[in-house]
Write a protein that holds these residues in place. Structure first.
Motif, PDB file in Angstrom:
ATOM      1  N   GLY A   1     -19.748  34.577   4.522  1.00  0.00           N
ATOM      2  CA  GLY A   1     -20.857  34.191   4.036  1.00  0.00           C
ATOM      3  C   GLY A   1     -20.347  32.888   3.203  1.00  0.00           C
TER       4      GLY A   1
ATOM      5  N   GLY B   1     -29.244  35.206  -4.532  1.00  0.00           N
ATOM      6  CA  GLY B   1     -28.527  36.101  -4.891  1.00  0.00           C
ATOM      7  C   GLY B   1     -27.426  36.463  -3.874  1.00  0.00           C
ATOM      8  N   THR B   2     -28.128  37.361  -3.593  1.00  0.00           N
ATOM      9  CA  THR B   2     -26.348  38.169  -2.658  1.00  0.00           C
ATOM     10  C   THR B   2     -27.168  37.891  -1.420  1.00  0.00           C
ATOM     11  N   GLU B   3     -28.563  37.417  -1.408  1.00  0.00           N
ATOM     12  CA  GLU B   3     -28.698  37.558  -0.314  1.00  0.00           C
ATOM     13  C   GLU B   3     -28.751  36.325   0.423  1.00  0.00           C
ATOM     14  N   GLU B   4     -28.015  35.273   0.065  1.00  0.00           N
ATOM     15  CA  GLU B   4     -28.024  34.265  -0.251  1.00  0.00           C
ATOM     16  C   GLU B   4     -25.966  33.791   0.871  1.00  0.00           C
ATOM     17  N   SER B   5     -26.711  33.277   1.814  1.00  0.00           N
ATOM     18  CA  SER B   5     -24.913  33.492   2.746  1.00  0.00           C
ATOM     19  C   SER B   5     -25.007  31.103   2.774  1.00  0.00           C
TER      20      SER B   5
ATOM     21  N   THR C   1     -33.772  37.137  -9.179  1.00  0.00           N
ATOM     22  CA  THR C   1     -33.744  36.935  -7.597  1.00  0.00           C
ATOM     23  C   THR C   1     -34.856  37.492  -7.262  1.00  0.00           C
TER      24      THR C   1
ATOM     25  N   VAL D   1     -33.608  33.109  -7.689  1.00  0.00           N
ATOM     26  CA  VAL D   1     -32.623  32.717  -6.609  1.00  0.00           C
ATOM     27  C   VAL D   1     -31.907  33.749  -5.150  1.00  0.00           C
TER      28      VAL D   1
ATOM     29  N   GLN E   1     -19.712  37.950  -0.300  1.00  0.00           N
ATOM     30  CA  GLN E   1     -21.130  38.154  -0.767  1.00  0.00           C
ATOM     31  C   GLN E   1     -21.839  38.624  -1.563  1.00  0.00           C
TER      32      GLN E   1
ATOM     33  N   ARG F   1     -22.087  37.053  -5.499  1.00  0.00           N
ATOM     34  CA  ARG F   1     -22.596  35.595  -4.890  1.00  0.00           C
ATOM     35  C   ARG F   1     -23.582  35.506  -6.732  1.00  0.00           C
TER      36      ARG F   1
END
Lengths: 445, 263
Positions: free
Chosen positions: A428, B58-62, B9, B56, A435, A438
């Protein structure tokens, strides 16, 4: 016998306009080889764009010198065409200055035509100097060698000759009126005003009426023949822009320049992939159409608007001179993308003509035979070319469509980009970072 | 400095039943690139200071898919887009702010057609609004009288017609804004767009970022202001190439504002 000139003129007119109509038909057939796109939205905005950009020339003046000179030639062309109407009617009816009854207003008209004609001559000479003596960079790029260079100069010569004939015709006509020649002189006095051609009087005033008639008739016939020739030259020339700039600005994109179209065929596939209900092993229905080709490798994969763009391009090179890739010595030239597209489209059109209306595979395509991969990969998609075009041509969309073909049909992206895309697919991000990391930056000091 | 960054987040807020006013879309560069992370933090500091209700992913953004799309991989782009849209829609996001013009352009213009419609603003527009609403104040101070030239990112300027917000912010710093010969609509690309950031350039006489840096240098700036993490990288490289890094700084607008407020 009395009507022989009228009949000859009518025949010439029919032949000239008929041949032009044939070319328009061919042009429209070729453009329709492109894919259909819906451009029926926002008609009022589209009319406004056409009025502002094509009719109002507002993007031409971004470059003030070329813009100003172009407006002279453009206005000259449009206005002097009012006179062509009179010339055609005179030719058909055998009259002399049919609109002369307009009196003072007619004199103003003819006088302003003459001044415009003179200004056009000045502008055309400066254009020629820019192309051939100063050799402005954008006119001497590699894609301008051969026919494009000749074409550019030919147009200038034709315009020069037409203006010269127009003025000669008026000068001789004026002398004939002064000398009271039958058919030319009028009881009411001199018809027309001749602020420019009047200066040619010393060359003509010692001539006999018979010789003056020869000069006047020769100039008159050559002028109208020249105009009909020019009309038919358009289809073979970059000068086609004088007509197509209007539809092209009408159909130009109304979206923000950064918005690239989303391929619908891909959307359907992606939705299917993400649908938990979909059966991944299902065989396609027997009557399912073949999957659509992604991107463009030849002109028929482009939209008809893109093909119209190609015919509209007048090779001014403003796009190329603004292109960051071209400015830094890369092979890419947005103008060449448009010229190649038109050349290939013409080739396909001729193939269809030669084969009774259907295209016979010729082992060639737009990609590689005309546009190289090196050119396509040099683009930064910065939209400078799109912004620079004075008639709303979009070279970038063609580059992007061809990249799509390279990547989605041929898997032929440069290896660096394959790495980048592999990273996006796996984690990603275009770089090989997980990811799950991130948000790490929030903890770092 | 020193005070902890508050970076909520969406997942945390959602768990406690809260809905922030705006999603800060950090982007790949802002999350992973060492230089761009500083921009992210500078922007967060301003958001914290102004008490903006944000979160944000966070780790769910791509990745938005922008580089894939410009490279011609529509398939990968749409996979990314639909995944992101699913996440954002599940949080019922209404407004997005991002410091990356590429993310900005993609989410604003290309996501609606795939089912993701949000109000999307670039961080320069957002900062300008904060200033107008009196949520932050600028006294100039640190940047007073500095010669700053502003580089228009293609995907903010030409692509989306945002030219004035970043310039107004620079002027609010009491700095002397000097324009390059190619600016606004005629701004020259930094060379990173269209996925060029991730590949070697084609053969030519010069790299695009060097050409652009030379244009910037013609204005004798003390600071080259950028509004895009990729432009920032390209211009920073260009300045290094000219061995001017001691006298010319490349800074994001968010860093200028945060710096002026001494955050």
């Amino acid at each position: 016998m009395e009507y022989l000139p009228n009949i000859l003129f009518a025949l010439l007119l029919v032949a000239g306009i008929g041949y032009f109509a044939r070319n328009v038909k061919r042009l429209s057939r070729n453009i329709k080889l492109g894919k259909r796109v819906d451009v029926s939205d926002n008609t009022s905005q589209r009319w406004k764009n056409m009025a502002r950009i094509a009719l109002g020339q507002n993007k031409m003046v971004v470059r003030p010198i070329a813009g100003f000179l172009h407006i002279i030639v453009y206005v000259g062309f449009v206005i002097i065409n009012i006179e062509v109407l009179e010339i055609i009617l005179d030719g058909l009816l055998g009259t002399h200055r049919l609109f002369g009854f307009l009196g003072g207003f007619y004199n103003v008209l003819i006088g302003s035509f003459e001044i415009l004609a003179f200004l056009v001559i000045v502008a055309v000479v400066i254009f020629w100097v820019r192309r051939n003596a100063i050799r402005l960079q954008r006119f001497v790029k590699p894609e301008m060698k051969g026919w494009p260079k000749k074409d550019g100069n030919w147009i200038l010569y034709i315009e020069l000759i037409l203006m010269f004939l127009f003025l000669t015709m008026n000068a001789a006509d004026y002398q004939l009126q002064l000398k009271g020649a039958a058919h030319y002189a009028n009881e009411a006095g001199i018809i027309g005003a001749f602020p420019v051609s009047g200066f040619m009087a010393p060359l003509l005033e010692d001539m006999s009426i018979a010789n003056l008639i020869i000069v006047e008739r020769a100039a008159w016939w050559l002028h109208i023949m020249g105009i009909l020739f020019f009309l038919n030259y358009l289809y073979y020339s970059k000068h086609l822009h004088i007509l197509l700039a209007f539809p092209n600005t009408y159909y130009g994109s109304l979206k923000p320049k950064g918005q690239f179209k989303n391929l619908e065929s891909v959307t359907n596939e992606v939705k299917l992939m993400m649908d938990p209900e979909a059966d991944p092993f299902a065989a396609p229905a027997d009557d399912a159409p073949d999957p659509e080709k992604f991107g463009a490798s030849d002109v028929s994969d482009l939209s008809w608007v893109q093909l119209l763009n190609a015919y509209t391009c007048t090779e001014c090179g403003r796009c190329t001179s603004e292109c960051p890739a071209n400015q830094t010595g890369k092979k890419l030239s947005p103008r060449k993308i448009m010229m190649d597209t038109r050349d290939r489209l013409e080739e396909v059109g001729k193939n269809i003509d030669a084969n009774n209306g259907s295209f016979v595979a010729d082992d060639k395509q737009l990609l590689d035979d005309y546009i190289s991969r090196e050119e396509l990969w040099a683009c930064t998609s910065c939209n400078a070319c799109v912004e620079a075009c004075p008639v709303s041509i979009d070279p970038l969309s063609i580059i992007m469509d061809m990249r799509q073909y390279l990547v989605m049909e041929q898997s032929a992206a440069p290896s660096d980009l394959n790495n980048m895309m592999g990273n996006i697919e796996n984690n990603g991000a275009p770089w090989p970072f997980n990811q799950m990391d991130r948000l790490n930056w929030a903890q770092e000091s | 400095m020193g005070s902890e960054l508050k970076v909520p987040t969406m997942a945390e807020l959602f768990a406690s039943g809260q809905q922030p006013e705006v999603l800060f879309w950090v982007g790949c560069a802002g999350s992973f690139d060492d230089r761009a992370k500083k921009i992210t933090k500078a922007f967060i500091k301003i958001l914290n200071k102004a008490n903006v209700s944000f979160a944000v992913l966070g780790t769910e953004e791509s990745c938005t898919g922008d580089p894939a799309k410009r490279a011609g991989n529509e398939f990968l782009f749409q996979m990314q887009a639909m995944t992101n849209i699913e996440v954002m829609n599940s949080y019922e996001i209404k407004k997005v702010v991002t410091a990356c013009p590429h993310c900005f352009n993609t989410i604003k213009n290309e996501y609606p057609g795939l089912g993701g419609t949000y109000e999307v603003v670039h961080h320069t527009q957002f900062l300008k609004q904060l200033l107008e609403d009196g949520k932050i104040t600028l006294e100039g101070g640190k940047f007073k009288g500095k010669r700053i030239t502003y580089h228009d990112p293609c995907y903010l300027g030409r692509a989306n017609n945002v030219y004035e917000a970043p310039r107004e912010l620079i002027q609010k710093l009491d700095a002397e804004l000097v324009e390059m010969k190619n600016c606004r609509k005629k701004g020259l690309c930094c060379g990173a767009g269209g996925a060029q950031m991730f590949k070697e350039p084609e053969k030519g006489d010069k790299d695009v970022n060097i050409e652009r840096t030379e244009q910037a240098m013609e204005t004798s700036p003390q600071i080259i202001a950028a509004a895009c993490p990729f432009c920032n990288t390209m211009m920073t490289d260009g300045v290094k190439n000219k061995e001017k890094e001691a006298s010319v700084a490349v800074m994001d607008i968010a860093e200028l504002i945060a710096g002026a407020e001494d955050l």
